[in-house]
Write a protein that holds these residues in place. Structure first.
Motif, PDB file in Angstrom:
ATOM      1  N   ASP A   9      32.277  35.721  44.919  1.00 34.14           N
ATOM      2  CA  ASP A   9      32.367  35.108  46.244  1.00 34.14           C
ATOM      3  C   ASP A   9      31.117  35.423  47.071  1.00 34.14           C
ATOM      4  O   ASP A   9      30.548  34.538  47.724  1.00 34.14           O
ATOM      5  N   LEU A  10      30.677  36.683  47.043  1.00 38.03           N
ATOM      6  CA  LEU A  10      29.459  37.057  47.758  1.00 38.03           C
ATOM      7  C   LEU A  10      28.263  36.270  47.240  1.00 38.03           C
ATOM      8  O   LEU A  10      27.443  35.764  48.021  1.00 38.03           O
ATOM      9  N   TYR A  11      28.165  36.176  45.925  1.00 36.09           N
ATOM     10  CA  TYR A  11      27.016  35.503  45.339  1.00 36.09           C
ATOM     11  C   TYR A  11      26.992  34.018  45.690  1.00 36.09           C
ATOM     12  O   TYR A  11      25.922  33.458  45.953  1.00 36.09           O
ATOM     13  N   GLU A  12      28.130  33.375  45.702  1.00 41.61           N
ATOM     14  CA  GLU A  12      28.173  31.954  46.051  1.00 41.61           C
ATOM     15  C   GLU A  12      27.654  31.728  47.461  1.00 41.61           C
ATOM     16  O   GLU A  12      26.915  30.766  47.719  1.00 41.61           O
ATOM     17  N   LYS A  13      28.015  32.605  48.388  1.00 39.95           N
ATOM     18  CA  LYS A  13      27.535  32.480  49.766  1.00 39.95           C
ATOM     19  C   LYS A  13      26.025  32.714  49.838  1.00 39.95           C
ATOM     20  O   LYS A  13      25.293  31.998  50.539  1.00 39.95           O
ATOM     21  N   TYR A  14      25.549  33.726  49.107  1.00 42.28           N
ATOM     22  CA  TYR A  14      24.112  34.006  49.102  1.00 42.28           C
ATOM     23  C   TYR A  14      23.337  32.864  48.460  1.00 42.28           C
ATOM     24  O   TYR A  14      22.296  32.436  48.981  1.00 42.28           O
ATOM     25  N   ALA A  15      23.818  32.356  47.332  1.00 41.60           N
ATOM     26  CA  ALA A  15      23.125  31.269  46.638  1.00 41.60           C
ATOM     27  C   ALA A  15      23.027  30.024  47.519  1.00 41.60           C
ATOM     28  O   ALA A  15      22.006  29.334  47.526  1.00 41.60           O
ATOM     29  N   ALA A  16      24.091  29.744  48.282  1.00 44.12           N
ATOM     30  CA  ALA A  16      24.067  28.601  49.188  1.00 44.12           C
ATOM     31  C   ALA A  16      23.043  28.823  50.298  1.00 44.12           C
ATOM     32  O   ALA A  16      22.302  27.903  50.678  1.00 44.12           O
ATOM     33  N   TRP A  17      22.988  30.057  50.815  1.00 45.17           N
ATOM     34  CA  TRP A  17      22.000  30.375  51.850  1.00 45.17           C
ATOM     35  C   TRP A  17      20.587  30.220  51.303  1.00 45.17           C
ATOM     36  O   TRP A  17      19.704  29.620  51.944  1.00 45.17           O
ATOM     37  N   LEU A  18      20.335  30.729  50.098  1.00 45.15           N
ATOM     38  CA  LEU A  18      19.001  30.667  49.518  1.00 45.15           C
ATOM     39  C   LEU A  18      18.591  29.219  49.240  1.00 45.15           C
ATOM     40  O   LEU A  18      17.438  28.833  49.467  1.00 45.15           O
ATOM     41  N   LYS A  19      19.526  28.410  48.778  1.00 49.15           N
ATOM     42  CA  LYS A  19      19.223  27.006  48.518  1.00 49.15           C
ATOM     43  C   LYS A  19      18.837  26.284  49.798  1.00 49.15           C
ATOM     44  O   LYS A  19      17.925  25.445  49.811  1.00 49.15           O
ATOM     45  N   GLN A  20      19.495  26.619  50.884  1.00 50.11           N
ATOM     46  CA  GLN A  20      19.214  25.973  52.160  1.00 50.11           C
ATOM     47  C   GLN A  20      17.895  26.457  52.760  1.00 50.11           C
ATOM     48  O   GLN A  20      17.139  25.672  53.338  1.00 50.11           O
ATOM     49  N   ASN A  21      17.602  27.743  52.632  1.00 48.57           N
ATOM     50  CA  ASN A  21      16.450  28.331  53.317  1.00 48.57           C
ATOM     51  C   ASN A  21      15.208  28.471  52.446  1.00 48.57           C
ATOM     52  O   ASN A  21      14.095  28.546  52.968  1.00 48.57           O
ATOM     53  N   GLY A  22      15.381  28.539  51.143  1.00 50.46           N
ATOM     54  CA  GLY A  22      14.242  28.649  50.254  1.00 50.46           C
ATOM     55  C   GLY A  22      13.637  30.043  50.216  1.00 50.46           C
ATOM     56  O   GLY A  22      14.119  30.986  50.849  1.00 50.46           O
TER      57      GLY A  22
END
Length: 222
Positions: A9-22
């Protein structure tokens, strides 16, 4: 207790943040974006006599999910129970080289972990966003970098805030930065596991994801 579901769950939130922000727009060390020379640090004891001499004008990188021979320190522990897999990234430059914040954050905690083969001086930054809070760890720093720090102190993106320590103050290692992304500090302050057990790798690599995409470093392992 760290469970797979929680780590996922933590990783999914981080991965979404990284995809959005680069990737970070700020280098963590000079020359730290692009494809860097790799060191097979798992093949030699970094604190031993066989550690190679490195070109002081280049920045080398190595170590995420690498099996470290130094993790096998207790013959009474079964191999699968030893913390041998490295869950951070190492960046090698001469002592005194500057470390820059790749992202705006605030001081979460700091500590001189001054035991042999430990982090030595370590600073942990906290990064707060509406979608997620995560942390970045900077180990093997100079003792002077801890002077005057305060919990909650703001560190700007791109700010020079630390330097690589010498062997006598960084746990006995060749000068390098241990950088790690941490999605939950698990109650720790000024310190965090830099190695995990192989049998726990699936949850730990989600809790401490690969820093290379975040730092804008091309992977030579893919």
């Amino acid at each position: 207790m760290l469970t797979q579901d929680y780590a996922d769950d933590l990783y999914e939130k981080y991965a979404a943040w990284l995809k959005q922000n680069g990737a970070s727009k700020h280098e963590i060390m000079v020359g730290a974006q692009g494809k860097l020379p790799e060191i097979k640090t798992g093949e030699v004891d970094m604190a031993g006599s066989d550690w190679p001499q490195l070109d002081p004008n280049r920045l080398y990188i190595g170590g995420y999910l690498e099996n470290r021979i130094i993790g096998a320190t207790d013959a009474l522990i079964a191999p699968e129970e030893m913390r041998t897999l490295h869950i951070g990234l190492d960046l090698f430059k001469p002592a005194g080289a500057a470390v820059f914040a790749p992202l705006k954050g605030k001081i979460h905690s700091f500590k001189n972990n001054n035991g042999p083969r430990d982090y030595g001086p370590c600073i942990i930054l906290q990064h707060d966003f509406p979608e997620i809070t995560f942390y970045t760890l900077y180990g093997h720093l100079s003792v002077k970098d801890l002077n005057g720090l305060e919990i909650g102190q703001i560190i700007a993106a791109g700010q020079e805030f630390a330097h690589l320590g010498v062997e006598t103050e960084n746990g006995g290692w060749p000068a390098h930065l241990h950088f790690q992304i941490i999605l939950d500090m698990l109650g720790k302050e000024g310190d965090f596991h830099g190695l995990c057990r192989p049998i726990e790798i699936e949850s730990w690599k989600k809790l401490c994801p690969n820093p290379m995409e975040f730092l804008g470093i091309e992977s030579f392992w893919e």
